[in-house]
Design a protein around this motif. Structure first.
Motif, PDB file in Angstrom:
ATOM      1  N   VAL A  13       0.947  -1.140   0.090  1.00 33.81           N
ATOM      2  CA  VAL A  13       0.027  -0.270  -0.084  1.00 33.81           C
ATOM      3  C   VAL A  13       0.781   1.224  -0.036  1.00 33.81           C
ATOM      4  O   VAL A  13       1.870   1.350   0.829  1.00 33.81           O
ATOM      5  N   ARG A  15       0.887   5.592   0.041  1.00 38.80           N
ATOM      6  CA  ARG A  15       0.202   6.580   0.659  1.00 38.80           C
ATOM      7  C   ARG A  15       0.608   8.043  -0.143  1.00 38.80           C
ATOM      8  O   ARG A  15       1.360   8.771   0.438  1.00 38.80           O
ATOM      9  N   ASP A  17       1.337  11.616  -1.536  1.00 35.05           N
ATOM     10  CA  ASP A  17       0.582  12.973  -1.175  1.00 35.05           C
ATOM     11  C   ASP A  17       1.005  14.068  -2.125  1.00 35.05           C
ATOM     12  O   ASP A  17       0.869  14.958  -1.865  1.00 35.05           O
ATOM     13  N   GLN A  21       3.772  11.661  -7.498  1.00 32.74           N
ATOM     14  CA  GLN A  21       3.898  10.417  -6.845  1.00 32.74           C
ATOM     15  C   GLN A  21       2.856   9.490  -7.451  1.00 32.74           C
ATOM     16  O   GLN A  21       3.103   8.417  -7.497  1.00 32.74           O
ATOM     17  N   ARG A  53      -3.372   4.891  -1.693  1.00 29.07           N
ATOM     18  CA  ARG A  53      -4.655   5.643  -0.883  1.00 29.07           C
ATOM     19  C   ARG A  53      -4.761   7.009  -1.695  1.00 29.07           C
ATOM     20  O   ARG A  53      -3.902   7.936  -1.964  1.00 29.07           O
ATOM     21  N   ARG A  55      -5.933   9.466   0.622  1.00 29.18           N
ATOM     22  CA  ARG A  55      -6.513  10.213   1.731  1.00 29.18           C
ATOM     23  C   ARG A  55      -5.824  11.751   1.751  1.00 29.18           C
ATOM     24  O   ARG A  55      -6.449  12.862   2.388  1.00 29.18           O
TER      25      ARG A  55
END
Lengths: 435, 244
Positions: A13, A15, A17, A21, A53, A55
């Motif tokens: 996983v 993440r 930001d 990326q 992700r 988020r």
């Protein structure tokens, strides 16, 4: 882990930001986009890909306070949107009941609320989308440009690419309090006439049924009809606190506390408490829109093994037969039904979207050996009723059931493969359904 | 009123930007990629009504960055604070890094800060007030066989901020340097760590609450202070065995 507890996988996983990326993965690497991770079925993992992700991509890009047009990144949560839009007198109809669900997730799952008969599904709110796919770059999708891809992406289970941002049309808020009226109903079959009778007078409408009682009053319960209290103004309700829960937290209790005896008790207690309370209740809009926010304990009761949620949309005319089949059939499996609820749908069927006209019935029951058989039985029931099972609610829904129930299956599959021959965006769902 | 954040678009920088925007500060945000910076600026404007200017510039080109920033900060407006949550790591920073990448690490982690401070210091001194905030890392507490140059640059930065205190405090400036523990960001996501990760939002709140009042070196979260003392006290003979 999927929210219903059925599927656990160890996957890589990331993440990201920053936008660069997202683009850094090799262009031929299979991938899966994960928003809040609240889909019951594994829509955001489970295909041995790199899971990305979203988020940190949760920024509001613009808000037009005159016309209620909001543009945001796909990782913005419903709760964040609520706190940005409400002070300006706007809200998003057609949303599912938990504030940490993301906008991207709502689009991919074609989510609905307790007002489908008025406001339809989430897609109706979407004016434009930015979609990233390594082979196509960033595409702006609207109903006019790349219209087919727009249709494929709304309710597309995240398989067309990564939704980066969305422009949404909000509805004017007529108050921050919702008044809910309770009406008793004597058996499951009464849901249809009562829902139709109340629909013209309601903004939100749903029912609750007790399926633990046998005989003539099987499925007795309540209808709830809600509308804004206009005099409540636009004051912030201050009630936006809630308990965060993830799929992993949900299963932290080893044992399932819902068996036949406790389910009878829980349902009876709920029924009694409802009858004892006032027929009219007033909730803050936040509490009303996000009922799960403070009731996460309900999901924890199912323990580590988790739950099934079988949600089906059946034509109004087949509901009576369906109710009779359930009354006769459910007992055989010895599986306690923890929750049963109906909503009224008015829409059109297309592709793999859970949309159409009829009654939407949701059943929650704990996961066990019998529950698999019950779910298989319900597959048959839904096919016979010419209904649709909800794909994002069911981690085991077999491909043949989906093919049989969704006339748009083949066309979805064909369009998806034409757009993305390498099939880069995958999930457990897409693997299981052969998409 | 204006606060300048260099390295604003992700992690702690973004959390600081949100916290300062919530507090009503006009902001000048600096980051390498406009695609990350512009959404953040819009978000802060919509949610908090903040006045935000952005400068998209690579921190490795530190002289150009300092000049661009000097132009972007309105000359009539006092600068309340300069914050430097800027940094870069390299995966292969194990002592064998190519000279270009090594130089880049030093430029981003150290020279970007000193160039911007150098450029804006005369303005801060002439207004007689202002806060300069730097951020170090617990990775620089002891030299290890990974993040070699990153740690060296961050330790240099700590020394630079100590010097800056000598320079600034007699002239009315506040200089603070925060040694940060592990943060829950994209960088640490998924890795196994000895001590808990801190939420960048909480760290940002903590830093902004004390902005202009706190000076000198601080450890955030607090438990890194005793951990740091212990770590530094470990003799080489023992430390070399711990290093992996």
């Amino acid at each position: 882990m999927s929210f219903d507890g059925a599927v656990r996988r160890l996957e890589s996983v990331a993440r990201p930001d920053r936008y660069r990326q997202i683009e850094q993965l090799p262009p031929d690497a299979p991938r899966t986009v994960r928003g809040g991770g609240y889909s019951y079925a594994p829509a955001s993992f489970g295909a041995r890909t790199t899971v990305q992700r979203t988020r940190d991509f949760n920024r509001v890009l613009s808000l037009d306070p005159e016309n209620g047009i909001l543009e945001c990144e796909a990782g913005l949560t419903l709760g964040q949107l609520h706190s940005v839009a409400t002070p300006h007198g706007w809200y998003l109809p057609a949303q599912p009941g938990y504030p940490l669900i993301t906008i991207g997730g709502c689009i991919a799952a074609e989510a609905h609320g307790k007002n489908h008969f008025r406001d339809g599904t989430f897609r109706r709110r979407v004016l434009a989308l930015d979609l990233f796919h390594p082979a196509h770059g960033i595409l702006r999708l609207t109903r006019d440009s790349h219209a087919d891809l727009f249709e494929l992406t709304c309710g597309g289970l995240g398989l067309t690419g990564q939704i980066l941002s969305a422009t949404l049309a909000l509805d004017r808020l007529e108050g921050t309090r919702v008044e809910i009226r309770r009406v008793s109903l004597g058996r499951l079959e009464e849901a249809v006439p009562l829902l139709e009778q109340w629909a013209p007078k309601s903004r939100f409408l749903y029912t609750w049924h007790n399926l633990s009682v046998s005989g003539a009053s099987f499925g007795r319960g309540f209808l709830y009809t809600g509308d804004f209290r206009p005099e409540s103004g636009l004051a912030r309700d201050g009630g936006e606190r809630f308990t965060p829960i993830t799929a992993e937290d949900r299963g932290r209790w080893r044992v399932c506390l819902l068996n036949r005896a406790t389910t009878v008790l829980f349902n009876a207690a709920y029924e009694l408490a409802q009858r004892a309370s006032s027929r009219v209740r007033v909730l803050s809009l936040f509490e009303f829109l996000f009922p799960v926010a403070r009731k996460v304990a309900y999901y924890e009761l199912f323990g580590r093994k988790g739950l099934h949620e079988y949600q089906m949309l059946v034509p109004v005319e087949s509901f009576e037969d369906l109710a009779a089949t359930l009354r006769r059939g459910l007992m055989r499996f010895g599986v306690p039904i923890a929750l049963a609820s109906c909503k009224l749908f008015k829409g059109e069927r297309s592709l793999l979207r859970f949309d159409g006209t009829g009654i939407c019935l949701a059943l929650d029951f704990p996961r066990s050996s019998g529950s698999e058989r019950l779910a298989g039985f319900l597959d048959g029931v839904v096919r016979e009723a010419r209904g649709l099972p909800n794909i994002v609610k069911d981690s085991r829904l077999p491909r043949e059931t989906v093919e049989a129930c969704y006339p748009g299956y083949e066309s979805f599959r064909r369009s998806l493969r034409a757009f993305d021959p390498l099939r880069l965006y995958r999930s457990e769902i897409s693997e299981r359904l052969g998409l | 009123m204006t606060c300048v954040i260099v390295g604003a678009s992700s992690g702690l920088g973004r959390a600081l930007a949100e916290e300062l925007a919530r507090g009503g500060h006009p902001l000048v945000l600096v980051s390498s990629d406009a695609r990350d910076l512009l959404p953040l600026a819009s978000d802060l404007t919509v949610r908090f009504g903040a006045a935000v200017r952005t400068v998209a510039a690579d921190a490795a080109e530190h002289a150009g960055l300092a000049a661009a920033l000097d132009r972007a900060v309105p000359s009539g407006q006092p600068i309340t604070a300069l914050l430097f949550p800027v940094g870069a790591v390299e995966q292969r920073d194990d002592g064998w890094l190519e000279p270009e990448l090594a130089e880049r690490l030093v430029r981003v982690n150290l020279l970007s800060v000193s160039s911007v401070v150098g450029r804006l210091l005369p303005r801060l001194i002439s207004q007689g007030s202002g806060t300069i905030v730097g951020f170090g890392s617990v990775a620089a507490l002891r030299g290890r066989s990974s993040n070699v140059l990153y740690a060296a640059a961050k330790r240099s930065l700590e020394s630079y901020f100590e010097s800056l205190r000598h320079l600034g405090e007699p002239r009315g400036l506040t200089v603070a340097f925060y040694v940060l523990g592990y943060l829950d960001t994209q960088l640490s996501y998924g890795s196994r760590l000895l001590l808990p990760r801190a939420d960048p939002k909480r760290v940002a709140k903590r830093v902004c609450r004390a902005l202009g009042r706190e000076r000198g070196r601080r450890y955030v979260p607090w438990f890194w202070y005793p951990a740091g003392v212990l770590l530094k006290a470990i003799p080489w003979a023992v430390f070399r065995r711990l290093n992996s």
